[in-house]
Structure formats: structure tokens, C-alpha cells
Motif scaffolding. Structure first.
Motif, PDB file in Angstrom:
ATOM      1  N   VAL A  26       0.782  -1.431  -0.243  1.00 22.29           N
ATOM      2  CA  VAL A  26       0.519  -0.082   0.551  1.00 22.29           C
ATOM      3  C   VAL A  26       0.972   0.844  -0.043  1.00 22.29           C
ATOM      4  CG1 VAL A  26      -1.899   1.267   1.067  1.00 22.29           C
ATOM      5  CG2 VAL A  26      -1.783  -1.039   1.270  1.00 22.29           C
ATOM      6  N   VAL A  27       0.156   2.455  -1.076  1.00 20.07           N
ATOM      7  CA  VAL A  27       0.941   3.099  -0.754  1.00 20.07           C
ATOM      8  C   VAL A  27       0.628   4.086  -0.023  1.00 20.07           C
ATOM      9  CG1 VAL A  27       1.486   3.871  -3.440  1.00 20.07           C
ATOM     10  CG2 VAL A  27       2.351   5.533  -2.124  1.00 20.07           C
ATOM     11  N   LEU A  28       0.165   5.585   0.668  1.00 17.72           N
ATOM     12  CA  LEU A  28      -0.606   6.555   0.401  1.00 17.72           C
ATOM     13  C   LEU A  28       0.154   7.396  -0.047  1.00 17.72           C
ATOM     14  CD1 LEU A  28      -0.841   5.461   4.922  1.00 17.72           C
ATOM     15  CD2 LEU A  28      -2.983   5.083   2.727  1.00 17.72           C
ATOM     16  N   ILE A  29      -0.972   8.836  -0.738  1.00 15.87           N
ATOM     17  CA  ILE A  29      -0.607   9.607  -1.493  1.00 15.87           C
ATOM     18  C   ILE A  29      -1.169  10.470  -0.619  1.00 15.87           C
ATOM     19  CG2 ILE A  29      -1.060  11.193  -3.644  1.00 15.87           C
ATOM     20  CD1 ILE A  29      -1.004   8.200  -4.682  1.00 15.87           C
ATOM     21  N   ALA A  30      -0.924  11.391   0.404  1.00 14.04           N
ATOM     22  CA  ALA A  30      -1.700  12.374   1.482  1.00 14.04           C
ATOM     23  C   ALA A  30      -0.107  13.722   1.135  1.00 14.04           C
ATOM     24  CB  ALA A  30      -1.337  11.759   2.717  1.00 14.04           C
ATOM     25  N   ARG A  31      -0.903  14.330   2.175  1.00 12.80           N
ATOM     26  CA  ARG A  31       0.214  15.931   2.479  1.00 12.80           C
ATOM     27  C   ARG A  31       1.131  15.726   3.367  1.00 12.80           C
ATOM     28  NH1 ARG A  31      -3.552  19.677   2.676  1.00 12.80           N
ATOM     29  NH2 ARG A  31      -5.884  19.597   2.189  1.00 12.80           N
ATOM     30  N   PRO A  32       2.119  16.883   2.562  1.00 13.53           N
ATOM     31  CA  PRO A  32       3.512  16.054   3.368  1.00 13.53           C
ATOM     32  C   PRO A  32       3.845  16.273   4.591  1.00 13.53           C
ATOM     33  CG  PRO A  32       3.417  18.097   1.854  1.00 13.53           C
ATOM     34  CD  PRO A  32       1.983  17.413   1.872  1.00 13.53           C
ATOM     35  N   VAL A  33       3.085  16.471   5.567  1.00 16.55           N
ATOM     36  CA  VAL A  33       3.208  16.547   7.091  1.00 16.55           C
ATOM     37  C   VAL A  33       2.689  15.433   7.516  1.00 16.55           C
ATOM     38  CG1 VAL A  33       0.643  17.094   7.499  1.00 16.55           C
ATOM     39  CG2 VAL A  33       2.225  17.651   9.359  1.00 16.55           C
ATOM     40  N   HIS A  34       1.858  14.382   6.797  1.00 19.86           N
ATOM     41  CA  HIS A  34       1.324  12.921   7.190  1.00 19.86           C
ATOM     42  C   HIS A  34       2.529  11.980   6.058  1.00 19.86           C
ATOM     43  CE1 HIS A  34      -2.091  13.864   9.490  1.00 19.86           C
ATOM     44  NE2 HIS A  34      -2.465  14.023   7.744  1.00 19.86           N
ATOM     45  N   VAL A  35       3.109  11.906   5.280  1.00 20.24           N
ATOM     46  CA  VAL A  35       3.945  11.052   4.374  1.00 20.24           C
ATOM     47  C   VAL A  35       5.352  11.374   5.138  1.00 20.24           C
ATOM     48  CG1 VAL A  35       5.494  11.718   2.631  1.00 20.24           C
ATOM     49  CG2 VAL A  35       3.265  12.190   2.155  1.00 20.24           C
ATOM     50  N   GLY A 131      -3.331  13.465  14.452  1.00 17.66           N
ATOM     51  CA  GLY A 131      -1.952  14.142  14.250  1.00 17.66           C
ATOM     52  C   GLY A 131      -1.176  13.277  13.161  1.00 17.66           C
ATOM     53  N   PRO A 132       0.014  13.787  13.467  1.00 18.19           N
ATOM     54  CA  PRO A 132       0.455  14.153  11.865  1.00 18.19           C
ATOM     55  C   PRO A 132       0.587  12.023  11.459  1.00 18.19           C
ATOM     56  CG  PRO A 132       1.295  15.360  12.934  1.00 18.19           C
ATOM     57  CD  PRO A 132       0.406  15.115  13.850  1.00 18.19           C
ATOM     58  N   GLY A 133       0.075  11.640  11.006  1.00 17.66           N
ATOM     59  CA  GLY A 133       0.752  10.322  10.629  1.00 17.66           C
ATOM     60  C   GLY A 133      -0.499   8.885  11.530  1.00 17.66           C
ATOM     61  N   HIS A 134      -1.072  10.099  12.345  1.00 20.68           N
ATOM     62  CA  HIS A 134      -2.069   9.386  13.392  1.00 20.68           C
ATOM     63  C   HIS A 134      -3.422   9.257  13.182  1.00 20.68           C
ATOM     64  CE1 HIS A 134      -3.481   9.786  18.050  1.00 20.68           C
ATOM     65  NE2 HIS A 134      -4.098   8.200  17.116  1.00 20.68           N
TER      66      HIS A 134
END
Length: 300
Positions: A26-35, A131-134
Motif C-alpha cells: 500500500v502507498v498512501l498519497i497524502a499531505r507532506p506532514v503525514h507523509v 495528528g501527523p500520521g495518526h
């Protein structure tokens, strides 16, 4: 299976995390803060039954959809066309694009923009980014997907990852049923900044919910849409099964972000006008959310 999640916010991270946990690439395409957070620590997937750091790929580049057999399309309804343009050059010819969005017409808007198969789904889950990545899961999690040549295999794949999935030959009606819930709760939760459980305890709210639903049902009937199930019971159940959940519109407004209100109450307002059905309560809710967004705009 290689799976890409385009627009991995709370919904995309939840389903992408479950699929990665089940062994898919799986690859998540997300905002930089989460990436950045996901690359450093994995995705924190906090549910009622487990709280884990799930290892998976993350990128802020739409080109990361390359090679994916399944794309979960999770962008805001306002971004459907622009996101389609961003991923179109990179999609594998055999990719299946599954829409996991609010609103009832995203697949219809998306299909002319992509040569790949596009399929609609209805999402019933309460999640939020804590939160970021949460991502934090508050309740439910089932999907209803449209009947198609690959729907049985897709449903089996999702179910094996712990995602209850139903195949429906009336996904348009199911999308409208979800739209009714969003029209009933989203704007009121946003305006009051209250979660569903507290919202329904306020004077006049249950009557207002009933008025919104009655207008939506009238528009759906005039549009030839058959909505399955007991709609009033489903509306009541939302506050019982997701008492602590704030609507996505409330979350957007709290963060100063544009909402999807044009594709919720605003959609009912436009269809009602086209079909000669009055929708004064939906109009008022749409007007208030747009006014609050305009008030917040200078702060953005």
C-alpha cells in the motif's frame, strides 16, 4: 496486491492501513506532514480493538499510483476533477479506481476523465486524523460497492482485511442514503462544533434533522432514486453508534479548510431547484456554512 490511496486523509488512511496490515503493498498519497511522519514511524492506526504502527509507503506525489491494481480515490468532492488529472498519466491500464467519497456523483464525474474502470462505493466509518500520521477510528467501517466484473474479488479482498463489504446493484440509492445522513448531520455539527451525541440533545435538533431528511427524500423521489432501508431509523442510529464523532464538515471548519457542503446540502439544493422541489432547510444550512467559511477566509 499493490494498492494506492489517492487523498489519504482519515478515511483513506484507515482503509489503507487495514489493507497494509493484511499484507498488501500500500502507498498512501497524502499531505507532506503525514507523509513525513509515516515514513519515519509508520502509520499509527488506532482502533477500538488495536493500536499499532503499520508499515507502508507514503508519498505526496500523485505519480505514486503507478503500477497499482487498485486505487482508493479518497479526495474531497471539490477536488475530484483536479485529482483525476493528476493521476491519469500514471495509472496502470488495468487499474480499478474505487471512489470512497462523500456525495452521490463522483464516479459519474470521474469516469469520463479516466479510461480505467471506475466504481462507486458508500463509506460508513467514523474516523479522524489525531495528528501527523495518526488516524483514530471511532466506529463502524463497512463499505457498499457497486456491482461489476471485479466486485466479487474486490469484496473478498476487502473482507479479508477486516473491512465488511456488501455488493449492491443499487449503489446509487445507497449513495443517496449516505447523502441523507450527511445532509442531516454535517452542517449542524459544523455550525455548532458539537459531536453527534451532544448535537441531538439540543432543543429543536431532532425536528430539524427530520425536516432535512424529508426534503432530501422528496428530491430523491423526483429524481427517480430508490433509497433502501429505513432512513429515519438510520438517521437516529448515527448519534447512537457515533456519539463522539464530529462531521467531516465540522473538522474542515475547525481547521479553516473549505468544506464539501456544495456537494452535500448544496447538491440537494441544486437538484431540488432543477426538479421543482423546495428545499428551504437544506438551503438555510448550506447558506450558514458558506457564510461561516467566508467569515473564516481572511484568516486562511
Amino acid at each position: 496486491m499493490k494498492i494506492a490511496v489517492m487523498g489519504a486523509g482519515a478515511v483513506g488512511c484507515y482503509y489503507g492501513g487495514l489493507l497494509a496490515r493484511a499484507g498488501h503493498e500500500v502507498v498512501l498519497i497524502a499531505r507532506p506532514v503525514h507523509v513525513e511522519a509515516i515514513r519515519a514511524h509508520g502509520l499509527r492506526l488506532e482502533t477500538r480493538s488495536f493500536d499499532e504502527q503499520v508499515r507502508l509507503e507514503a508519498s505526496s506525489d500523485p505519480a505514486a499510483v503507478a503500477g497499482a491494481q487498485l486505487v482508493l480515490f479518497c479526495v474531497k468532492s471539490t477536488d475530484t476533477e483536479s485529482a483525476a488529472a493528476a493521476i491519469a498519466p500514471h495509472l496502470a491500464p488495468e487499474a480499478l479506481v474505487l471512489t470512497l467519497q462523500n456525495g452521490v456523483d463522483n464516479d459519474i464525474r470521474l469516469q469520463p476523465l479516466l479510461p480505467q474502470e471506475v466504481s462507486a462505493s458508500v463509506v460508513y466509518v467514523a474516523t479522524a486524523m489525531a495528528g501527523p500520521g495518526h488516524v483514530r477510528h471511532h466506529g463502524r467501517g463497512e463499505l457498499v460497492i457497486a456491482t461489476g466484473s471485479r466486485s466479487a474479488a474486490l469484496a473478498a479482498c476487502l473482507a479479508a482485511a477486516g473491512i465488511p463489504t456488501e455488493i449492491s446493484d443499487n449503489v446509487r440509492g445507497a449513495l443517496w442514503a449516505k447523502l441523507l445522513l450527511n445532509c442531516a448531520y454535517n452542517a449542524l455539527s459544523a455550525i455548532t462544533q458539537l459531536p453527534y451525541g451532544q448535537l441531538v440533545l439540543q432543543p429543536g435538533v431532532t425536528d430539524t434533522l427530520a425536516d432535512v431528511v424529508a426534503e432530501c427524500l422528496a428530491v430523491a423521489r423526483a429524481d427517480g432514486v430508490l433509497i433502501p432501508g429505513d432512513v429515519p431509523a438510520a438517521v437516529r442510529a448515527i448519534a447512537q453508534t457515533m456519539p463522539g464523532q464530529f462531521s467531516s464538515t465540522a473538522q474542515d471548519m475547525a481547521r479553516g479548510k473549505p468544506s464539501e457542503i456544495d456537494h452535500l446540502n448544496g447538491f440537494v439544493l441544486r437538484r431540488g431547484a432543477a426538479l421543482g422541489i423546495a428545499t428551504p432547510v437544506n438551503r438555510m444550512l448550506w447558506t450558514l456554512v458558506k457564510a461561516l467559511e467566508a467569515k473564516a477566509a481572511p484568516k486562511l
